[in-house]
Design a protein around this motif. Sequence first.
Motif, short mmCIF file in Angstrom:
data_model
loop_
_atom_site.label_atom_id
_atom_site.label_comp_id
_atom_site.label_asym_id
_atom_site.label_seq_id
_atom_site.Cartn_x
_atom_site.Cartn_y
_atom_site.Cartn_z
N THR A 192 6.81 -0.96 -6.02
CA THR A 192 7.68 -0.06 -5.10
C THR A 192 8.10 1.78 -5.22
OG1 THR A 192 9.27 -1.76 -4.45
CG2 THR A 192 10.09 0.37 -3.68
N VAL A 193 7.73 1.95 -6.21
CA VAL A 193 8.30 3.10 -7.22
C VAL A 193 6.75 3.70 -6.42
CG1 VAL A 193 7.89 5.53 -8.65
CG2 VAL A 193 9.28 2.75 -9.01
N VAL A 194 5.38 4.04 -6.35
CA VAL A 194 4.35 4.13 -6.06
C VAL A 194 4.07 4.45 -4.88
CG1 VAL A 194 1.61 3.92 -6.33
CG2 VAL A 194 3.01 3.11 -8.19
N LEU A 195 4.75 3.62 -3.85
CA LEU A 195 4.42 3.60 -2.45
C LEU A 195 5.41 4.81 -1.91
CD1 LEU A 195 3.95 -0.09 -1.60
CD2 LEU A 195 2.12 1.70 -1.99
N ARG A 196 6.52 4.22 -2.70
CA ARG A 196 7.29 5.45 -1.69
C ARG A 196 6.86 7.44 -2.84
NH1 ARG A 196 13.48 3.21 -3.84
NH2 ARG A 196 13.29 1.51 -2.04
N ARG A 197 6.59 7.01 -3.84
CA ARG A 197 5.87 8.08 -3.98
C ARG A 197 4.63 8.98 -2.69
NH1 ARG A 197 5.88 8.29 -10.85
NH2 ARG A 197 8.06 8.56 -10.99
N ALA A 198 4.00 8.01 -2.79
CA ALA A 198 3.32 7.86 -1.34
C ALA A 198 3.46 8.53 0.02
CB ALA A 198 2.27 6.85 -1.47
N ARG A 199 4.04 7.90 0.46
CA ARG A 199 4.98 8.03 1.38
C ARG A 199 5.78 9.81 1.48
NH1 ARG A 199 7.45 3.19 1.16
NH2 ARG A 199 5.70 1.44 2.02
N ARG A 200 6.37 9.73 0.69
CA ARG A 200 6.55 11.37 0.37
C ARG A 200 5.48 12.58 0.07
NH1 ARG A 200 10.69 9.40 -3.58
NH2 ARG A 200 9.17 9.94 -5.43
N GLY A 201 4.30 11.55 -0.57
CA GLY A 201 3.17 12.91 -0.66
C GLY A 201 2.59 12.97 0.75
N ARG A 202 2.31 12.03 1.81
CA ARG A 202 2.08 12.19 2.77
C ARG A 202 2.74 13.25 4.19
NH1 ARG A 202 0.52 6.61 2.03
NH2 ARG A 202 2.04 5.80 3.09
N ALA A 203 3.96 13.04 3.33
CA ALA A 203 5.32 13.92 4.91
C ALA A 203 4.81 15.16 4.34
CB ALA A 203 6.77 13.08 3.92
N VAL A 204 4.74 15.15 3.18
CA VAL A 204 4.63 16.64 3.04
C VAL A 204 3.22 18.04 2.89
CG1 VAL A 204 4.21 18.93 0.65
CG2 VAL A 204 6.05 16.53 0.49
N ARG A 205 1.85 16.29 3.28
CA ARG A 205 0.71 16.90 3.70
C ARG A 205 1.15 17.28 6.08
NH1 ARG A 205 -0.96 14.64 -0.54
NH2 ARG A 205 -1.85 12.49 0.68
N PRO A 206 0.68 18.02 6.05
CA PRO A 206 0.65 18.15 7.88
C PRO A 206 -1.28 16.71 7.68
CG PRO A 206 0.26 19.98 6.66
CD PRO A 206 0.38 19.45 5.36
N GLY A 207 -0.69 15.88 9.04
CA GLY A 207 -0.99 15.12 9.16
C GLY A 207 -1.46 13.40 8.27
N GLY A 208 -0.71 13.97 7.23
CA GLY A 208 -0.61 12.26 6.44
C GLY A 208 -1.82 11.90 6.17
N ALA A 209 -2.94 12.72 5.38
CA ALA A 209 -4.52 12.82 5.51
C ALA A 209 -4.46 11.42 4.20
CB ALA A 209 -4.76 13.89 4.96
N ASP A 210 -5.83 11.13 4.37
CA ASP A 210 -5.76 9.84 3.41
C ASP A 210 -5.95 9.74 2.14
OD1 ASP A 210 -5.71 8.05 6.00
OD2 ASP A 210 -7.47 7.58 5.73
N ARG A 211 -6.16 9.29 1.15
CA ARG A 211 -5.75 10.07 -0.85
C ARG A 211 -7.13 9.14 -1.40
NH1 ARG A 211 -0.50 9.57 -4.31
NH2 ARG A 211 -1.38 11.03 -4.95
N VAL A 212 -7.75 10.08 -1.89
CA VAL A 212 -9.16 9.19 -2.67
C VAL A 212 -8.32 9.72 -4.24
CG1 VAL A 212 -11.20 9.42 -3.16
CG2 VAL A 212 -10.19 9.98 -0.86
N THR A 213 -7.97 8.25 -4.81
CA THR A 213 -7.71 8.06 -5.79
C THR A 213 -8.34 7.16 -6.92
OG1 THR A 213 -6.45 5.93 -5.88
CG2 THR A 213 -5.14 8.18 -5.24
N PRO A 214 -8.43 7.40 -8.26
CA PRO A 214 -9.17 7.07 -9.30
C PRO A 214 -9.27 5.37 -9.12
CG PRO A 214 -8.40 8.72 -10.37
CD PRO A 214 -7.56 8.13 -8.74
N SER A 215 -9.99 4.49 -9.29
CA SER A 215 -10.01 3.00 -8.57
C SER A 215 -9.52 2.44 -9.94
CB SER A 215 -10.69 2.32 -8.48
OG SER A 215 -11.01 0.73 -8.12
#
Length: 326
Positions: A192-215
Amino acid sequence: MLTVVLGLSGALVYGFADFLGGLASRRVRPVVVTAVAALVGIVPLLVGLVVVPSAFSGRAVLWGAVAGLAGGVAVLLLYTALAIGPMSVLSPLTAVFAACVPVLVAVSRGTALSLLAGVMLVVAVVAVVLVASVRDGSGARVTVRGVVAAAVAGCGFGGIVLAYDMTPADSGVAPLLVARVLQVVVLGAAATVVLRRARRGRAVRPGGADRVTPSAPAAGSAAVAGSAAVAAGSAAVVPGRTRWSGRFVGTVVACGLLDALANVFIQAGLHASADPLTLPVMSVLNALYPIGTVVLAGVLLRERLTALQSVGIVLAFTASVGLALV
């Protein structure tokens, strides 16, 4: 003999679950996959309550809770370690600690190891290191923080085996269910914490671009915990909106079911014999779960075993035969 069979079976099934979790983690964040898989794993354990006589005694609940907390924290620390350091170093380090901690505890309690048993346990630990070795082209450096996180994660995975060993022999699947429920709470909160942070990050970036993260591996147990043979060195695309297709859902569900089954094997193996060697043997065999992962990766993804991994598998089965003869 039965202890060795159950230990190897649990390790292989853990590895299969880890493989499927790794595949799913290429589309969704690993902590989310792990949380959902843990939730799915509750279902077969509830069925087990009907099939297997189980007792929710105070001791069963206590040590089940310890196992669940240890597993949940260990998984989160493993993700932390693999995010900041080289997987080729930290993944085997985690597996070694997971294997050795219960052995050291057993010896400190007075368990005497014969020469053959001692040699075979050492061979098995070497096999763990070799099988868990992965290619890592990330260029990440080893840091104190990464090493500590990996070591503590390994201790947590070893703590799962120790906790299950402390449960009453007649408790059945009761401690497994308690552990799984607590894992769902811990990992669900983290997801839940991770997803909330991700949503906030997408809200800051215009267009909510996809993220690429280490697997990272989605180690449903804990155990487990991950060889990361599937995900090592790759990148997972985490889109803003993930389509949970039927195939993807099936993969996550299978991961959760197999992980729950692996825990059943480990619990059964720990109580299959009153021999003092049962705990150290089960702990080392349990740490061989990367074998299941690399085997499925070879069969389904056509990935080739490295020379070191091949040697590790040979040593693992050599040690298993030796331990069965002790």
